[in-house]
Design an enzyme around this catalytic site. Sequence first.
Site, mmCIF file in Angstrom:
data_model
loop_
_atom_site.group_PDB
_atom_site.id
_atom_site.type_symbol
_atom_site.label_atom_id
_atom_site.label_comp_id
_atom_site.label_asym_id
_atom_site.label_seq_id
_atom_site.Cartn_x
_atom_site.Cartn_y
_atom_site.Cartn_z
ATOM 1 N N GLY A 113 -34.607 -56.716 -64.403
ATOM 2 C CA GLY A 113 -35.395 -57.897 -64.067
ATOM 3 C C GLY A 113 -34.848 -58.587 -62.827
ATOM 4 O O GLY A 113 -33.634 -58.688 -62.650
ATOM 5 N N ARG A 147 -37.830 -49.881 -63.575
ATOM 6 C CA ARG A 147 -37.214 -49.230 -64.729
ATOM 7 C C ARG A 147 -37.247 -47.716 -64.497
ATOM 8 O O ARG A 147 -38.153 -47.198 -63.845
ATOM 9 C CB ARG A 147 -37.986 -49.564 -66.007
ATOM 10 N N ASP A 205 -27.235 -56.079 -68.049
ATOM 11 C CA ASP A 205 -26.511 -55.137 -68.916
ATOM 12 C C ASP A 205 -27.060 -53.716 -68.814
ATOM 13 O O ASP A 205 -26.304 -52.741 -68.828
ATOM 14 C CB ASP A 205 -26.505 -55.620 -70.361
ATOM 15 N N THR A 264 -28.810 -61.820 -63.474
ATOM 16 C CA THR A 264 -29.727 -61.983 -64.602
ATOM 17 C C THR A 264 -29.862 -63.463 -64.915
ATOM 18 O O THR A 264 -28.847 -64.179 -64.979
ATOM 19 C CB THR A 264 -29.236 -61.222 -65.847
ATOM 20 N N ASP A 287 -30.535 -64.882 -67.643
ATOM 21 C CA ASP A 287 -30.141 -65.251 -69.003
ATOM 22 C C ASP A 287 -28.694 -65.722 -69.132
ATOM 23 O O ASP A 287 -28.326 -66.309 -70.148
ATOM 24 C CB ASP A 287 -30.354 -64.072 -69.959
ATOM 25 N N ASP A 347 -26.142 -64.019 -69.824
ATOM 26 C CA ASP A 347 -25.706 -63.448 -71.100
ATOM 27 C C ASP A 347 -24.582 -62.422 -70.974
ATOM 28 O O ASP A 347 -24.267 -61.737 -71.951
ATOM 29 C CB ASP A 347 -26.899 -62.817 -71.833
ATOM 30 N N ARG A 392 -33.768 -63.689 -74.728
ATOM 31 C CA ARG A 392 -33.977 -62.817 -75.891
ATOM 32 C C ARG A 392 -32.752 -62.787 -76.793
ATOM 33 O O ARG A 392 -32.862 -62.828 -78.016
ATOM 34 C CB ARG A 392 -34.312 -61.394 -75.410
#
Length: 327
Positions: A15, A76, A107, A130, A132, A134, A176
């Site tokens: 992303g 992707r 990741d 990213t 997020d 995360d 997510r």
Amino acid sequence: MSKEINNIAVFTSGGDAPGMNAAIRAVVRTSIYYNKKIYGIYRGYEGMIEGDIEELDARSVGNIIQRGGTILKSARSDEFRTKEGRQKACDHLKKKGIDALVAIGGDGTFTGLHNFYLEHKMPVICIPGTIDNDLPGTDFTIGYDTATNTVVDAVDKIRDTALSHNRLFFIEVMGRDSGYIAINSGIAGGAAAIIIPEDEMTIDQLVAKLDKGVESKKSSSLVVVAEGGKLGNALQIAEEVHKRFPYYDTKVTILGHLQRGGSPTYFDRVLASKMGVYAVEGIMAGKTDVMVGIQNGITVYNDFESTMVKNHEIEPEALRISKILSI
């Protein structure tokens, strides 16, 4: 002694995140500063497999630091998940004389890079891009600050209409597996409640919290929901709450990919620029199969296991503060 690096390639994968272009720019210009050739791989691992690779110069990355998205594009690639696909990619890199890779992504990007390194032993390094936030091993990932500011701006606008119509808004944000965007945008936006994957809030607890707001004569309420929350998505939560709590006119706003776009904040531009420099310097110093991170202002290089196996945990203080301020 590690082999001298002469030809570096940079790509973005997964992303997109605001600040990726600033990171690309930093990797390109740092490579040139150290008299290395630098190549751009278009469309991530898919472009690597297809040989979509071009040499870049300092002017190739002019006037991009302020732009969202990624000039190298992203895609992707199921084929890269296979050994055969990774071999095709390696063959194209060798044809260009490329002897090191810098990836910008999350990741999934790092996992693909790790597998490629294990099979082909080409020096590789990952820059965490990213929204997020995360990934452990760094205080912030590229794009997180911009995405959170985008959410806060949207929350402020939604609050205006919520106050005008006595409405209860559920605002779904990305996250997510991580509640970083939700918890901090919720605090900044004055949310009545924040629902994140890391917290165990139940529907009953949420209803009780909203009920207290009614008792204290709140004219409207905003609930920020991370898409990966244990109670379900914002639509499901809103439907369940409305059954038990019909006082408000209940509305749902899903911000979605709005959070990925826009010009990066100054923070993300500076963070991305620093990480781009550190990635090239790390590769030159013999670092490989690692992710660049900045913790408490110090550059760190995290190996695959420490980055991918652990979670970037939400600070307990953020949760505590959000509960105090949401009365």
